[in-house]
Design an enzyme around this catalytic site. Structure first.
Site, PDB file in Angstrom:
ATOM      1  N   GLY A  16       0.815  -1.211   0.000  1.00  0.00           N
ATOM      2  CA  GLY A  16       0.000   0.000   0.000  1.00  0.00           C
ATOM      3  C   GLY A  16       0.847   1.260   0.000  1.00  0.00           C
ATOM      4  CB  SER A  39      -6.793  -8.608  -1.603  1.00  0.00           C
ATOM      5  OG  SER A  39      -6.501  -7.233  -1.423  1.00  0.00           O
ATOM      6  CB  SER A 144      -4.517   6.597  13.294  1.00  0.00           C
ATOM      7  OG  SER A 144      -5.249   7.760  12.932  1.00  0.00           O
ATOM      8  CE1 TYR A 157      -7.943   3.368  10.841  1.00  0.00           C
ATOM      9  CE2 TYR A 157      -8.239   5.598  11.687  1.00  0.00           C
ATOM     10  CZ  TYR A 157      -7.453   4.643  11.058  1.00  0.00           C
ATOM     11  OH  TYR A 157      -6.167   4.959  10.671  1.00  0.00           O
ATOM     12  CB  CYS A 158     -11.453   6.638  16.730  1.00  0.00           C
ATOM     13  SG  CYS A 158     -11.736   7.887  15.454  1.00  0.00           S
ATOM     14  CE  LYS A 161      -5.048   2.321  12.694  1.00  0.00           C
ATOM     15  NZ  LYS A 161      -3.968   1.427  12.239  1.00  0.00           N
TER      16      LYS A 161
END
Length: 250
Positions: A16, A39, A144, A157-158, A161
């Site tokens: 990535g 993937s 993050s 997500y928060c 992390k």
């Protein structure tokens, strides 16, 4: 001699935007790099052939598949005998406004935590002995700023992390002194994901960043490189690469 000559590094999600910058930085410094992918093998193979130096590898190892990680560890043991640097970079998310609770489905919550937190823990667990074999092992968890500010693509997500940062502190204590564990915590990073984000929202994040720009993948790679080469008395820390984003009021 380059700073990381003789070192073996593994970067999850290595093909990535952020992962490829880290792979290139470590390879240019002399490290042999193992790229894992989930993937897109073609993208990984392309990066593999672009890396400086030789003795690099690519391996299919979804971080949510513990058996695949065991097989990866066996492969590393046979080919390299040790692992000096593990970068937990693989991660997923999806944009969901924080006040739209029903839109953040159980499936997405489970997948985010399975990849972002459990995947990183499982990788460390699978590679622990290889890192011990190094006698100078380093784990870098790509976290993050969302884990600190609570501002990010969605609530799960928060939280994932924040959990990663907590794991960093716990394992830094538990695995010392043989293995160091550190989080690198970027703000918004320009790359593939940001291409799909509302430009107005990105501008608002830029306006709220004191250094007046968003991070690049190279900024993150530079932080990983510093931890591997000069910040060698650092463990259990959360290293910000965010341009001062948490200082803003919004």
């Amino acid at each position: 001699m380059k700073a990381l000559t003789g070192k073996i590094a593994l970067v999850t999600g290595g093909a990535g935007s952020i992962g490829s910058a880290i792979c290139r930085q470590l390879a240019e410094a002399g490290s042999s790099v193992i790229i894992t992918y989930n993937s897109n093998p073609e993208k990984g193979e392309h990066l593999l052939h672009e890396l400086a130096g030789d003795n690099h590898s690519i391996f299919y190892a979804p971080v949510q598949d513990s058996q695949a990680l065991k097989e990866l560890a066996i492969y590393i043991e046979k080919k390299y005998g040790k692992l000096d640097i593990l970068v937990n970079n693989a991660g997923i998310t999806t944009p969901v406004a924080h006040d739209r609770l029903e839109e953040l489905t159980d499936e997405w919550i489970d997948n985010i935590f399975m990849v972002n937190w459990r995947g990183a823990f499982s990788m460390i667990r699978a590679c622990k002995q290889l890192l011990v074999n190094s006698e100078d092992g380093l784990v870098v968890n790509i976290s993050s700023v969302a884990g600190i500010t609570g501002i990010g693509s969605n609530v799960a997500y928060c939280a994932s992390k924040a959990a990663m940062d907590s794991m960093t502190r716990s394992l830094a204590r538990a695995l010392a002194p043989v293995i160091r564990v550190v989080s690198v915590s970027p703000g918004w990073v320009l790359g593939e994901y940001t291409k799909h984000i509302d430009p107005a929202y990105l501008q608002s994040q830029l306006d709220a960043t004191p250094l007046n720009r968003l991070a690049t993948p190279q900024d993150v790679a530079n932080a990983v490189y510093a931890l591997a080469t000069t910040l060698t008395f650092t463990t259990g820390a959360i290293i910000p690469v965010d341009g001062g984003r948490p200082l803003a009021k919004k």
